[in-house]
Enzyme design. Sequence first.
Site, PDB file in Angstrom:
ATOM      1  N   GLY A  46       2.574 -32.619 -11.111  1.00  0.00           N
ATOM      2  CA  GLY A  46       3.415 -32.674 -12.300  1.00  0.00           C
ATOM      3  C   GLY A  46       4.702 -31.918 -12.056  1.00  0.00           C
ATOM      4  O   GLY A  46       4.769 -31.064 -11.166  1.00  0.00           O
ATOM      5  N   GLN A  51      12.283 -27.330 -14.344  1.00  0.00           N
ATOM      6  CA  GLN A  51      12.082 -26.952 -12.942  1.00  0.00           C
ATOM      7  C   GLN A  51      13.177 -27.515 -12.036  1.00  0.00           C
ATOM      8  O   GLN A  51      13.327 -27.085 -10.900  1.00  0.00           O
ATOM      9  CB  GLN A  51      10.701 -27.408 -12.459  1.00  0.00           C
ATOM     10  CG  GLN A  51       9.563 -26.668 -13.159  1.00  0.00           C
ATOM     11  CD  GLN A  51       8.209 -27.151 -12.680  1.00  0.00           C
ATOM     12  OE1 GLN A  51       7.708 -28.162 -13.169  1.00  0.00           O
ATOM     13  NE2 GLN A  51       7.622 -26.437 -11.723  1.00  0.00           N
ATOM     14  N   CYS A  89       1.632 -24.047  -9.507  1.00  0.00           N
ATOM     15  CA  CYS A  89       2.909 -24.501 -10.064  1.00  0.00           C
ATOM     16  C   CYS A  89       3.936 -24.532  -8.942  1.00  0.00           C
ATOM     17  O   CYS A  89       4.004 -23.601  -8.151  1.00  0.00           O
ATOM     18  CB  CYS A  89       3.355 -23.526 -11.154  1.00  0.00           C
ATOM     19  SG  CYS A  89       4.934 -23.969 -11.912  1.00  0.00           S
ATOM     20  N   HIS A 131       0.037 -28.021 -18.915  1.00  0.00           N
ATOM     21  CA  HIS A 131       0.867 -27.174 -18.051  1.00  0.00           C
ATOM     22  C   HIS A 131       2.343 -27.572 -18.164  1.00  0.00           C
ATOM     23  O   HIS A 131       3.223 -26.714 -18.307  1.00  0.00           O
ATOM     24  CB  HIS A 131       0.369 -27.317 -16.603  1.00  0.00           C
ATOM     25  CG  HIS A 131       1.171 -26.565 -15.582  1.00  0.00           C
ATOM     26  ND1 HIS A 131       0.659 -25.487 -14.880  1.00  0.00           N
ATOM     27  CD2 HIS A 131       2.441 -26.732 -15.122  1.00  0.00           C
ATOM     28  CE1 HIS A 131       1.590 -25.030 -14.050  1.00  0.00           C
ATOM     29  NE2 HIS A 131       2.689 -25.772 -14.165  1.00  0.00           N
ATOM     30  N   GLU A 132       2.617 -28.870 -18.106  1.00  0.00           N
ATOM     31  CA  GLU A 132       4.016 -29.340 -18.121  1.00  0.00           C
ATOM     32  C   GLU A 132       4.650 -29.143 -19.496  1.00  0.00           C
ATOM     33  O   GLU A 132       5.831 -28.805 -19.593  1.00  0.00           O
ATOM     34  CB  GLU A 132       4.096 -30.807 -17.690  1.00  0.00           C
ATOM     35  CG  GLU A 132       3.550 -31.108 -16.293  1.00  0.00           C
ATOM     36  CD  GLU A 132       4.051 -30.192 -15.207  1.00  0.00           C
ATOM     37  OE1 GLU A 132       5.190 -29.697 -15.295  1.00  0.00           O
ATOM     38  OE2 GLU A 132       3.292 -29.939 -14.243  1.00  0.00           O
TER      39      GLU A 132
HETATM   40 NI    NI Z   1       4.509 -25.798 -13.175  1.00  0.00          NI
END
Ligand code: NI
Length: 182
Positions: A46, A51, A89, A131-132
């Site tokens: 992901g 990011q 991550c 998480h995303e």
């Molecule tokens: Ni992440």
Amino acid sequence: MTVRDIRLMGDPVLRTVAEPVVTFDKELRRLVKDLEDTMVDAPGSGLAAPQLGVSLRVFVYDVDDEIGHLINPVLGPFSEEMMDGEEGCLSLPGLAFDLKRPERVVAVGQNEYGDPVTIEGNGILSRCVQHETDHLDGVLFIDRLDRETKKAALKAIREAEWSGLATPKVKSSPHPLFGRAR
Ligand code: NI
């Protein structure tokens, strides 16, 4: 194919609440494509727009050989049943820690054309969606670790070779900040 640099923990964009997408144009579809290309290249399961330094509510996933994306996600309901599992991550390269998450989640949002989309995820897809979506709220998975694990995680982060490399290099922003701290 465009692979972009992934921002590392320490970069303020990862701690910023991302803005909702309101314009579903070519530029947005390019962002989705760049996210997919960068995720596949990494590789990762992901990747969220912050990011890549883009503070918009967009993420992509690659779970069970299916690549997808979700824009403006809203999560819920969550299952009461929890699952164990390791989580990592791309913004904290090389690190993974145990984190309990709800086993199932429903996520609603939009696709890159603005059409409504619902994702029902369990297992890894559920973990990924949670998480995303956290990334879009400026939350990193280490924030959710239990006390003991978090202590170990912070130590590992301090010792990681990428630690401290994320010093912001922004000289001036082309966008007005409306008085918000960067
Ligand atoms: Ni992440």
